[in-house]
Design a protein around this motif. Structure first.
Motif, PDB file in Angstrom:
ATOM      1  N   UNK A  24       0.835  -1.204   0.000  1.00  0.00           N
ATOM      2  CA  UNK A  24       0.000   0.000   0.000  1.00  0.00           C
ATOM      3  C   UNK A  24       0.872   1.258   0.000  1.00  0.00           C
ATOM      4  N   UNK A  25       1.914   1.235   0.838  1.00  0.00           N
ATOM      5  CA  UNK A  25       2.822   2.386   0.918  1.00  0.00           C
ATOM      6  C   UNK A  25       3.521   2.624  -0.423  1.00  0.00           C
ATOM      7  N   UNK A  26       3.973   1.571  -1.032  1.00  0.00           N
ATOM      8  CA  UNK A  26       4.675   1.677  -2.305  1.00  0.00           C
ATOM      9  C   UNK A  26       3.806   2.361  -3.357  1.00  0.00           C
ATOM     10  N   UNK A  27       2.552   1.952  -3.444  1.00  0.00           N
ATOM     11  CA  UNK A  27       1.663   2.510  -4.465  1.00  0.00           C
ATOM     12  C   UNK A  27       1.316   3.966  -4.167  1.00  0.00           C
ATOM     13  N   UNK A  63      -6.713   6.261  -2.283  1.00  0.00           N
ATOM     14  CA  UNK A  63      -7.317   6.346  -0.957  1.00  0.00           C
ATOM     15  C   UNK A  63      -6.334   6.000   0.157  1.00  0.00           C
ATOM     16  N   UNK A  64      -5.127   5.549  -0.211  1.00  0.00           N
ATOM     17  CA  UNK A  64      -4.082   5.321   0.786  1.00  0.00           C
ATOM     18  C   UNK A  64      -3.288   6.591   1.071  1.00  0.00           C
ATOM     19  N   UNK A  65      -3.388   7.573   0.184  1.00  0.00           N
ATOM     20  CA  UNK A  65      -2.559   8.779   0.306  1.00  0.00           C
ATOM     21  C   UNK A  65      -2.775   9.517   1.632  1.00  0.00           C
ATOM     22  N   UNK A  66      -4.029   9.666   2.134  1.00  0.00           N
ATOM     23  CA  UNK A  66      -4.198  10.372   3.415  1.00  0.00           C
ATOM     24  C   UNK A  66      -3.384   9.776   4.551  1.00  0.00           C
ATOM     25  N   UNK A  67      -3.194   8.462   4.559  1.00  0.00           N
ATOM     26  CA  UNK A  67      -2.430   7.829   5.636  1.00  0.00           C
ATOM     27  C   UNK A  67      -0.975   8.279   5.586  1.00  0.00           C
ATOM     28  N   UNK A  68      -0.415   8.334   4.383  1.00  0.00           N
ATOM     29  CA  UNK A  68       0.963   8.800   4.258  1.00  0.00           C
ATOM     30  C   UNK A  68       1.093  10.254   4.673  1.00  0.00           C
TER      31      UNK A  68
END
Length: 447
Positions: free
Chosen positions: A70-73, A100-105
């Motif tokens: 998820x982080x990689x993408x 939709x993973x971007x907010x976590x980063x």
């Protein structure tokens, strides 16, 4: 002679009465107040595991989990590079889920944030489910049903303990169902289009948005909206990373393992990539049924279901529910988190009967046993025992499919006594779920 001491029985009765009074008060609240309550409730159920894992602070926890993928993408997108083509690992999901993973980063990229983010979608789905249930049932039951969804071990364990993203896709399915039952066809098409670009499962229900409207003009508009959203999101990747983009479709549809000279990907055997499905354990013990055959049957039964909705032999609720249940009966690959989809569509069919509600929680523990067998962590490594557990789970979904076909309409409870009985059962289910998350949190702190 009573089984429990009189004092204990008195305490239980007092608790039950307080629960009834609570639902009475909460049912008179505004929708905004109920949504806020569901947020706080979900946070309360998730808190023991969130705290336990945070205190435990296992530095190796992300190993053998998908969070690094998820982080990689997401990082690839933030770096201005192209998804599918420029990721370190091969991307085998639709585009939108990765955005939709971007907010976590952006919020720190800690494991705590990943757990909280996935749990947040449990809340969002429970809120949407409340509005679905409120359209058909007593408001008290609508609140109880949405609480059961967010508290269920299916969602809590998947989102917090396993760090998996399945809660996100169920949110889009819930939105689609809500718009369908409200006959907001164009909004349903939009939700299906966005959902399919998150994970492909909403695509199996999407034809219902075109099959249920009465006017062909509306049907054509629904199809145009859904396809336009999918094409608009996919087009950049089809143009700039065609071969890499097509690999994820081949992986989802045909189980074809992707290959790349510049990107890594963990390959699995035909048996192993089936996860915890019944067909995996059948293949290990008796006979391996080819995936292409299973998927052909799956598509055939889906088309039959869509046709049933088109000809009004199935109402939209039953057709939607059956499309999801067919995944667990015929699809070759099943993961633990997928069961949240079944929970979403079955709560409305179970909310009239406390025994059915209890079964939806009990089956989460059975599914966990089957999941542990897949992960070689069960108390026995006997393949026949694994098949037995998987078969019981499989027949449970067949039971529900048969029930929905025979009882397409949601069953409403009219008398107050029956409603109170269900509310009490729902409350004890929630207590059990809280005990479950608390036990996991404590075990992480102490052991």
């Amino acid at each position: 002679m009573p089984i429990l001491p009189t004092r204990v029985m008195s305490l239980i009765e007092t608790f039950n009465q307080k629960i009834i009074a609570f639902f009475e008060r909460k049912s008179k609240s505004s929708n905004k107040s109920i949504v806020l309550f569901l947020f706080l409730f979900t946070a309360t159920i998730s808190a023991p595991m969130l705290i336990g894992y945070q205190i435990d602070n296992d530095l190796n926890r992300s190993e053998n989990k998908d969070v690094d993928i998820f982080r990689d993408r997401a990082q690839t997108i933030l770096d201005g590079e192209l998804l599918y083509r420029d990721t370190e690992k091969i991307t085998v999901t639709p585009p939108l889920i990765n955005y939709l993973f971007i907010p976590v980063l952006l919020l720190g990229d800690s494991l705590l944030m990943w757990m909280a983010w996935f749990a947040f979608f449990l809340f969002l789905t429970s809120a949407v489910l409340f509005f679905v249930l409120d359209s058909y049932f007593d408001r008290r039951l609508a609140i109880a049903g949405s609480m059961i969804y967010s508290a269920s071990p299916f969602g809590q364990f998947t989102s917090v303990a396993m760090l998996q993203d399945d809660s996100i896709i169920v949110f889009f399915l819930a939105l689609s169902l809500l718009f369908l039952i409200r006959k907001r066809w164009y909004l349903a098409a939009s939700a299906f289009g966005l959902g399919t670009m998150t994970k492909l499962f909403p695509a199996i229900c999407a034809p219902l948005a075109a099959a249920t409207p009465e006017k062909w003009k509306t049907r054509i508009g629904v199809i145009a909206i859904g396809l336009s959203i999918g094409l608009a999101i996919s087009l950049p990747f089809l143009i700039l990373a065609y071969s890499e983009f097509m690999q994820f479709l081949e992986f989802y549809l045909f189980g074809t393992q992707p290959v790349s000279t510049s990107q890594s990907f963990t390959t699995f055997s035909q048996i192993e990539q089936r996860g915890m499905s019944f067909w995996r354990y059948l293949g290990e013990t008796i006979i391996f049924v080819p995936s292409k055959l299973l998927h052909a049957i799956f598509v055939l039964i889906l088309v039959t279901t869509w046709y049933g909705a088109l000809t009004k032999r199935l109402n939209v609720n039953a057709a939607f529910t059956l499309c999801i249940l067919w995944i667990f009966i015929f699809y070759s690959k099943i993961h633990f988190g997928y069961h949240m989809m079944a929970l979403l569509v079955l709560i409305p069919y179970a909310i009239h009967d406390s025994r059915k509600l209890w079964s939806l929680v009990a089956v989460s523990f059975l599914a966990r046993i089957v999941h542990l067998a897949w992960r070689d962590s069960l108390f026995t490594d006997n393949d026949w025992a694994h098949l037995l557990f998987a078969s019981i789970l499989w027949f449970y979904w067949i039971y529900w499919a048969r029930f929905v076909i025979k009882n397409q309409e949601y069953r409403r409870l009219e008398d107050n006594t029956s409603i109170k009985r269900v509310l009490i059962a729902s409350s004890w289910i929630v207590v059990l779920c809280l005990a479950y998350t608390t036990q996991i949190g404590i075990s992480k702190v102490l052991f």
